[in-house]
Design an enzyme around this catalytic site. Structure first.
Site, mmCIF file in Angstrom:
data_model
loop_
_atom_site.group_PDB
_atom_site.id
_atom_site.type_symbol
_atom_site.label_atom_id
_atom_site.label_comp_id
_atom_site.label_asym_id
_atom_site.label_seq_id
_atom_site.Cartn_x
_atom_site.Cartn_y
_atom_site.Cartn_z
ATOM 1 N NE ARG A 2 17.135 47.972 26.106
ATOM 2 C CZ ARG A 2 16.954 48.841 27.081
ATOM 3 N NH1 ARG A 2 17.930 49.595 27.481
ATOM 4 N NH2 ARG A 2 15.788 48.951 27.657
ATOM 5 N NE ARG A 15 27.934 55.155 30.842
ATOM 6 C CZ ARG A 15 26.618 55.145 31.013
ATOM 7 N NH1 ARG A 15 25.942 54.075 30.728
ATOM 8 N NH2 ARG A 15 25.983 56.213 31.436
ATOM 9 C CE1 TYR A 126 12.010 55.742 24.326
ATOM 10 C CE2 TYR A 126 12.507 54.396 22.420
ATOM 11 C CZ TYR A 126 12.294 54.517 23.775
ATOM 12 O OH TYR A 126 12.375 53.418 24.586
HETATM 13 O O1 1CP Z 1 23.722 45.488 26.606
HETATM 14 C C1 1CP Z 1 23.869 46.573 26.051
HETATM 15 O O2 1CP Z 1 24.261 47.557 26.651
HETATM 16 C C2 1CP Z 1 23.609 46.609 24.567
HETATM 17 C C3 1CP Z 1 23.455 47.964 24.021
HETATM 18 C C4 1CP Z 1 22.048 48.549 24.001
HETATM 19 C C5 1CP Z 1 21.005 48.218 23.142
HETATM 20 C C6 1CP Z 1 20.949 47.051 22.170
HETATM 21 C C7 1CP Z 1 21.622 49.672 24.764
HETATM 22 C C8 1CP Z 1 22.410 50.327 25.812
HETATM 23 N N1 1CP Z 1 20.385 50.053 24.319
HETATM 24 C C9 1CP Z 1 19.972 49.177 23.337
HETATM 25 C C10 1CP Z 1 18.748 49.223 22.554
HETATM 26 C C11 1CP Z 1 17.594 49.993 23.048
HETATM 27 N N2 1CP Z 1 17.562 51.215 23.643
HETATM 28 C C12 1CP Z 1 16.252 49.569 22.857
HETATM 29 C C13 1CP Z 1 15.842 48.334 22.110
HETATM 30 C C14 1CP Z 1 15.997 47.107 22.908
HETATM 31 C C15 1CP Z 1 15.043 46.937 24.057
HETATM 32 O O3 1CP Z 1 13.831 46.939 23.854
HETATM 33 O O4 1CP Z 1 15.528 46.744 25.175
HETATM 34 C C16 1CP Z 1 15.424 50.550 23.421
HETATM 35 C C17 1CP Z 1 13.924 50.549 23.480
HETATM 36 C C18 1CP Z 1 16.262 51.584 23.911
HETATM 37 C C19 1CP Z 1 15.831 52.848 24.535
HETATM 38 C C20 1CP Z 1 16.425 53.010 25.877
HETATM 39 N N3 1CP Z 1 17.720 53.380 26.075
HETATM 40 C C21 1CP Z 1 15.840 52.758 27.121
HETATM 41 C C22 1CP Z 1 14.414 52.287 27.354
HETATM 42 C C23 1CP Z 1 13.563 53.415 27.863
HETATM 43 C C24 1CP Z 1 12.089 53.146 27.706
HETATM 44 O O5 1CP Z 1 11.484 53.680 26.763
HETATM 45 O O6 1CP Z 1 11.557 52.372 28.508
HETATM 46 C C25 1CP Z 1 16.812 53.008 28.098
HETATM 47 C C26 1CP Z 1 16.678 52.937 29.590
HETATM 48 C C27 1CP Z 1 17.997 53.400 27.405
HETATM 49 C C28 1CP Z 1 19.324 53.738 27.983
HETATM 50 C C29 1CP Z 1 20.338 52.677 27.810
HETATM 51 N N4 1CP Z 1 20.668 52.056 26.617
HETATM 52 C C30 1CP Z 1 21.696 51.164 26.817
HETATM 53 C C31 1CP Z 1 22.048 51.225 28.210
HETATM 54 C C32 1CP Z 1 23.150 50.432 28.853
HETATM 55 C C33 1CP Z 1 21.178 52.163 28.802
HETATM 56 C C34 1CP Z 1 21.167 52.599 30.257
HETATM 57 C C35 1CP Z 1 21.892 53.889 30.377
HETATM 58 C C36 1CP Z 1 22.886 53.898 31.474
HETATM 59 O O7 1CP Z 1 23.353 52.827 31.915
HETATM 60 O O8 1CP Z 1 23.233 55.005 31.878
#
Ligand code: 1CP
Length: 324
Positions: A2, A15, A126
């Site tokens: 991720r 983005r 969540y």
């Molecule tokens: O590399 C990639 O971008 C792959 C795509 C991807 C994946 C597989 C994203 C993009 N999110 C995820 C899965 C995801 N999302 C998980 C499971 C994997 C892990 O544990 O890392 C989880 C828990 C989330 C929830 C989430 N989404 C968080 C975590 C928050 C927390 O509870 O601590 C966050 C910060 C996001 C936002 C997000 N998702 C993805 C991106 C690139 C981002 C950042 C947003 C941005 O750049 O504006």
């Protein structure tokens, strides 16, 4: 892993004016962002650009992904009426994902695409908390205080997740990953009672598709045995448990994925290289090993270091002469 894309300037540029959820719903943008780390680093597989809350939003829940925070839910789910707001997912609800994957599979050629979804517990956290939580206190309060509501919520989430993954496989994903990122917050007994049957339902529902199923969580050293029983082909391991130990825990015949500490990238190269070699050597204890980080790429990571790690892994594993 991720957020590999988040460390890339070309990702930040794309983005700049597009909110996260909006980006996930634009097939051409999803395609381009997914390809970026593949082009840069020459990794062996692409991971779909999306987020675990995308299908939940498509199933009727009002939520957003707030920059620097993560998923935020307008009206948290804490009772039966809340569960009812989560409707069943149809392929039409996520047609943008189907379209993005079809585009991607054409562009990727021989490089496989890994699709993914959130597991019921992590999604439920969540939805119940309303956003990210360190303690998962409200989630556990619902689990212990209203188990029937808890199981109804997880059963509904398991159906949504299964449908979402089926859409991805039909569109051409070569493997799927089920992220139960926060399962490590639970004891093994609670995991078995409140979570495992729901994750197992998702994984067994995909058995007939023939694609490898990867199941990952963070802080799961004590859960690896139970997670192995949930039925995936590959169990993802964070950096806390050496892969040879993990391989014994997840049980016979299962491959492992991981598990370089994402913070290792900030060390001098000889330290990084030694860690890569260690992870590769320990991974040999399992019948299969997918080299990866133990969790997501940290945003401050220098992309050049990731490229060098990928090259080092390829050098160590290419052909019969490859040695860690
Ligand atoms: O590399 C990639 O971008 C792959 C795509 C991807 C994946 C597989 C994203 C993009 N999110 C995820 C899965 C995801 N999302 C998980 C499971 C994997 C892990 O544990 O890392 C989880 C828990 C989330 C929830 C989430 N989404 C968080 C975590 C928050 C927390 O509870 O601590 C966050 C910060 C996001 C936002 C997000 N998702 C993805 C991106 C690139 C981002 C950042 C947003 C941005 O750049 O504006």
């Amino acid at each position: 892993m991720r957020q590999a894309g988040r460390s890339l300037p070309e990702y930040r540029e794309l983005r700049a004016d597009v909110p996260m959820l909006a980006a996930c719903r634009q097939p051409d943008l999803v395609c381009e962002i997914t390809l970026q780390p593949v082009r840069r680093h020459g990794v062996d597989a692409a991971i779909l650009f999306s987020d675990i809350v995308v299908p939940v939003a498509a199933a009727g829940i009002d939520l957003d992904i707030a920059p620097g925070v993560g998923p935020v839910v307008a009206e948290p789910i804490r009772d039966t009426a809340g569960v009812e707001r989560l409707h069943r997912l149809t392929p039409a609800d996520v047609s943008f994902v189907d379209e993005a994957i079809r585009l991607l599979v054409r562009e990727l050629g021989a490089t496989p695409l890994v699709g993914f979804a959130g597991a019921p517990f992590t999604l439920a956290s969540y939805l119940v908390e309303g956003g990210p939580s360190r303690t998962h206190a409200r989630t556990k309060a619902l689990m212990y205080g209203a188990p029937a509501v808890w199981h109804a919520l997880c059963a509904r989430l398991a159906e949504i997740t299964l449908e979402f993954l089926r859409v991805q496989v039909s569109a051409g994903a070569s493997a799927v990953q089920l992220f139960d990122s926060w399962a490590g917050a639970l004891s093994e007994a609670d995991y078995r009672r409140y979570v495992l049957p729901h994750s197992a339902h998702v994984l067994s529902g995909l058995a007939g598709t023939g694609v490898p199923r990867i199941h990952f969580g963070v802080g799961t050293a004590e859960l690896l045995r139970a997670m192995g029983e949930a039925g995936a082909d590959v169990v993802g391991v964070d950096w806390r448990t050496p892969l040879d130990v993990a391989a014994r825990r997840v049980g016979h015949g299962r491959a492992v994925q991981g598990n370089l500490d994402p913070a290792t990238v900030f060390a001098p190269w000889p330290v990084i290289e030694a860690e890569v070699r260690r992870v590769l050597a320990e991974g040999r204890a399992a019948p299969g090993h997918v080299f990866n980080l133990g969790h997501g790429v940290l945003p401050q990571t220098a992309p050049e270091v990731l490229t060098r790690i990928v090259a080092r892994v390829h050098a160590a594993t290419a052909g019969p002469g490859g040695q860690p």
